[in-house]
Design a protein around this motif. Structure first.
Motif, PDB file in Angstrom:
ATOM      1  N   VAL A   1      29.644  47.771  24.649  1.00 17.60           N
ATOM      2  CA  VAL A   1      30.709  47.987  25.626  1.00 17.60           C
ATOM      3  C   VAL A   1      31.329  46.648  25.991  1.00 17.60           C
ATOM      4  N   PHE A   2      32.665  46.611  26.052  1.00 11.94           N
ATOM      5  CA  PHE A   2      33.365  45.416  26.517  1.00 11.94           C
ATOM      6  C   PHE A   2      33.245  45.317  28.030  1.00 11.94           C
ATOM      7  N   MET A   3      32.618  44.233  28.514  1.00  7.74           N
ATOM      8  CA  MET A   3      32.597  43.945  29.946  1.00  7.74           C
ATOM      9  C   MET A   3      33.650  42.862  30.178  1.00  7.74           C
ATOM     10  N   ILE A   4      34.839  43.264  30.625  1.00  5.75           N
ATOM     11  CA  ILE A   4      35.972  42.368  30.724  1.00  5.75           C
ATOM     12  C   ILE A   4      35.876  41.546  32.007  1.00  5.75           C
ATOM     13  N   SER A   5      36.313  40.304  31.926  1.00  3.98           N
ATOM     14  CA  SER A   5      36.341  39.458  33.111  1.00  3.98           C
ATOM     15  C   SER A   5      37.534  38.519  33.021  1.00  3.98           C
ATOM     16  N   ALA A   6      37.859  37.871  34.126  1.00  7.02           N
ATOM     17  CA  ALA A   6      39.003  36.973  34.174  1.00  7.02           C
ATOM     18  C   ALA A   6      38.814  36.017  35.346  1.00  7.02           C
ATOM     19  N   ALA A   7      39.811  35.169  35.590  1.00  6.45           N
ATOM     20  CA  ALA A   7      39.688  34.183  36.664  1.00  6.45           C
ATOM     21  C   ALA A   7      41.064  33.697  37.097  1.00  6.45           C
ATOM     22  N   VAL A   8      41.125  33.186  38.317  1.00 11.79           N
ATOM     23  CA  VAL A   8      42.321  32.509  38.816  1.00 11.79           C
ATOM     24  C   VAL A   8      41.901  31.161  39.388  1.00 11.79           C
ATOM     25  N   TYR A   9      42.825  30.248  39.396  1.00 12.95           N
ATOM     26  CA  TYR A   9      42.555  28.918  39.957  1.00 12.95           C
ATOM     27  C   TYR A   9      43.232  28.823  41.317  1.00 12.95           C
ATOM     28  N   ILE A  10      42.417  28.817  42.360  1.00 15.02           N
ATOM     29  CA  ILE A  10      42.916  28.703  43.730  1.00 15.02           C
ATOM     30  C   ILE A  10      42.719  27.268  44.207  1.00 15.02           C
ATOM     31  N   ARG A  11      43.773  26.653  44.726  1.00 13.22           N
ATOM     32  CA  ARG A  11      43.686  25.292  45.265  1.00 13.22           C
ATOM     33  C   ARG A  11      43.214  25.390  46.709  1.00 13.22           C
ATOM     34  N   GLU A  12      41.906  25.470  46.861  1.00 12.28           N
ATOM     35  CA  GLU A  12      41.315  25.773  48.166  1.00 12.28           C
ATOM     36  C   GLU A  12      41.581  24.683  49.203  1.00 12.28           C
ATOM     37  N   HIS A  13      41.820  23.447  48.741  1.00  8.93           N
ATOM     38  CA  HIS A  13      42.044  22.361  49.704  1.00  8.93           C
ATOM     39  C   HIS A  13      43.353  22.545  50.478  1.00  8.93           C
ATOM     40  N   TYR A  14      44.225  23.453  50.021  1.00  9.46           N
ATOM     41  CA  TYR A  14      45.441  23.761  50.772  1.00  9.46           C
ATOM     42  C   TYR A  14      45.209  24.844  51.819  1.00  9.46           C
ATOM     43  N   ILE A  15      44.044  25.489  51.771  1.00 10.24           N
ATOM     44  CA  ILE A  15      43.746  26.578  52.708  1.00 10.24           C
ATOM     45  C   ILE A  15      42.877  26.007  53.829  1.00 10.24           C
ATOM     46  N   LYS A  16      43.472  25.763  54.975  1.00 11.95           N
ATOM     47  CA  LYS A  16      42.783  25.070  56.064  1.00 11.95           C
ATOM     48  C   LYS A  16      41.998  26.018  56.975  1.00 11.95           C
ATOM     49  N   SER A  17      42.369  27.287  56.997  1.00 16.43           N
ATOM     50  CA  SER A  17      41.710  28.244  57.881  1.00 16.43           C
ATOM     51  C   SER A  17      40.417  28.761  57.255  1.00 16.43           C
ATOM     52  N   ILE A  18      39.335  28.755  58.014  1.00 16.98           N
ATOM     53  CA  ILE A  18      38.059  29.293  57.536  1.00 16.98           C
ATOM     54  C   ILE A  18      38.206  30.780  57.216  1.00 16.98           C
ATOM     55  N   PHE A  19      38.903  31.502  58.095  1.00 14.75           N
ATOM     56  CA  PHE A  19      39.079  32.943  57.886  1.00 14.75           C
ATOM     57  C   PHE A  19      39.843  33.216  56.589  1.00 14.75           C
ATOM     58  N   MET A  20      40.891  32.445  56.319  1.00 11.96           N
ATOM     59  CA  MET A  20      41.674  32.686  55.111  1.00 11.96           C
ATOM     60  C   MET A  20      40.906  32.272  53.863  1.00 11.96           C
ATOM     61  N   ARG A  21      40.046  31.255  53.971  1.00 10.22           N
ATOM     62  CA  ARG A  21      39.185  30.915  52.819  1.00 10.22           C
ATOM     63  C   ARG A  21      38.210  32.050  52.557  1.00 10.22           C
ATOM     64  N   PHE A  22      37.667  32.620  53.632  1.00  3.87           N
ATOM     65  CA  PHE A  22      36.781  33.778  53.488  1.00  3.87           C
ATOM     66  C   PHE A  22      37.513  34.944  52.828  1.00  3.87           C
ATOM     67  N   MET A  23      38.722  35.242  53.311  1.00  2.55           N
ATOM     68  CA  MET A  23      39.482  36.365  52.767  1.00  2.55           C
ATOM     69  C   MET A  23      39.912  36.109  51.321  1.00  2.55           C
ATOM     70  N   THR A  24      40.180  34.852  50.984  1.00  2.00           N
ATOM     71  CA  THR A  24      40.553  34.517  49.609  1.00  2.00           C
ATOM     72  C   THR A  24      39.422  34.863  48.651  1.00  2.00           C
ATOM     73  N   HIS A  25      38.190  34.544  49.035  1.00  4.78           N
ATOM     74  CA  HIS A  25      37.045  34.845  48.166  1.00  4.78           C
ATOM     75  C   HIS A  25      36.627  36.312  48.256  1.00  4.78           C
ATOM     76  N   PHE A  26      36.843  36.923  49.421  1.00  8.81           N
ATOM     77  CA  PHE A  26      36.475  38.332  49.611  1.00  8.81           C
ATOM     78  C   PHE A  26      37.565  39.273  49.094  1.00  8.81           C
ATOM     79  N   GLY A  27      38.771  38.750  48.914  1.00  7.89           N
ATOM     80  CA  GLY A  27      39.915  39.586  48.550  1.00  7.89           C
ATOM     81  C   GLY A  27      39.741  40.325  47.237  1.00  7.89           C
ATOM     82  N   GLY A  28      39.016  39.723  46.286  1.00  7.23           N
ATOM     83  CA  GLY A  28      38.816  40.370  44.991  1.00  7.23           C
ATOM     84  C   GLY A  28      38.095  41.694  45.119  1.00  7.23           C
ATOM     85  N   VAL A  29      36.957  41.701  45.803  1.00  8.54           N
ATOM     86  CA  VAL A  29      36.183  42.941  45.949  1.00  8.54           C
ATOM     87  C   VAL A  29      36.900  43.921  46.884  1.00  8.54           C
ATOM     88  N   LEU A  30      37.679  43.390  47.835  1.00 11.57           N
ATOM     89  CA  LEU A  30      38.451  44.258  48.713  1.00 11.57           C
ATOM     90  C   LEU A  30      39.462  45.071  47.909  1.00 11.57           C
TER      91      LEU A  30
END
Length: 288
Positions: A105-134
């Motif tokens: 079975v093909f288990m497909i995966s992928a990725a994006v490059y997020i420039r996290e140093h531009y994201i100053k809010s802790i909440f938005m960094r959390f949501m950026t990493h949590f957004g995929g499963v959401l």
């Protein structure tokens, strides 16, 4: 420096061309599956939906990353649900080859490059990493309602089992991604309170490849699976999935049929390639 135009420049319809093509494949394969009841069309449908699920996962990261301050995801094409933009040489090519050899079975995966140093809010960094499963959770909701809608018009068991399998894979993707092991989302969520700097980036460059080897060892080594902590994690995942089965109406039979439809071999890959070529030609005749 980032150009403000990358934030304010609106998305154009032509940037969603691949997404429209992707959805056309889903509709075409679903229609042919219902009409002909041929296994190959169910297989194409399953993988087309899985590709879209992965695109939704990566879009979730990009969407919240954009809101948090990394406007470059706009110019990178991450906001268009175009799977080609998320393709990664290792995750999108080597990983499916490995799982094809190991499980068929093909288990497909992928990725994006997020420039996290531009994201100053802790909440938005959390949501950026949590957004995929959401967004995978949103895909599950959409598929569950699609299944209910289709079941009222079509009495096609394999179609419903195909959708059940994709729902299951999205649930599994959520649970696995939340494990606190690099480079999975769960590990990045734990690090989200820490603002990105040189040392964090250097740490992740070392931790992520190491985490990949740890994951391979945990999932493919019989000795590792006998470890108490690993068996506890696996049992926890199984218990969560059992609850999920009861909520969505997924059965063991539907998963077995879905897995059977998703399994690939050389002749099936060749047949799929021919069908996709015909589908592309038909679309070209329609729109050109």
């Amino acid at each position: 420096m980032l150009n403000l135009a990358t934030k304010t420049h609106p998305l154009k319809i032509r940037e969603f061309g691949f997404l429209f093509f992707h959805i056309s494949i889903i509709i075409f394969s679903g229609y042919q599956a219902i009409e002909t009841n041929q296994t190959i069309y169910f297989t194409i449908l399953i993988y087309a939906l899985l590709f879209l699920s992965i695109s939704a996962h990566e879009f979730g990261h990009s969407f919240f990353g954009f809101l948090g301050g990394d406007w470059a995801v706009r110019s990178s094409g991450y906001l268009t649900l175009d799977f080609r933009k998320y393709a990664n040489p290792y995750l999108t090519i080597l990983t499916p080859i490995f799982t094809l050899i190991a499980f068929g079975v093909f288990m497909i995966s992928a990725a994006v490059y997020i420039r996290e140093h531009y994201i100053k809010s802790i909440f938005m960094r959390f949501m950026t990493h949590f957004g995929g499963v959401l967004f995978n959770a949103l895909v599950i909701v959409a598929l569950v309602y699609s299944k209910l809608f289709l079941s009222t018009f079509f009495n096609n068991t394999l179609l419903l089992h195909s959708i059940d399998f994709v729902i299951y894979m999205n649930a599994l993707l959520i649970l696995l991604n939340l494990l606190p092991i690099p480079p999975l989302d769960g590990f990045n969520i734990l690090l989200s309170p820490i603002e990105s700097d040189y040392f964090k980036q250097k740490f992740l460059r070392i931790a992520n490849p190491l985490g990949v080897f740890i994951l391979i060892y945990f999932f493919y080594s019989s000795s590792a699976q006998e470890m108490q902590i690993i068996s506890i994690v696996f049992e926890f995942i199984k218990s969560i999935l059992n609850i999920f089965y009861s909520l969505t109406g997924i059965t063991e039979e539907s998963l077995e049929n879905g897995l059977r439809l998703a399994k690939m071999d050389g002749s099936l890959i060749g047949d799929i390639r021919i069908i996709l070529q015909k589908g592309i030609s038909a679309l070209e005749d329609l729109f050109i």
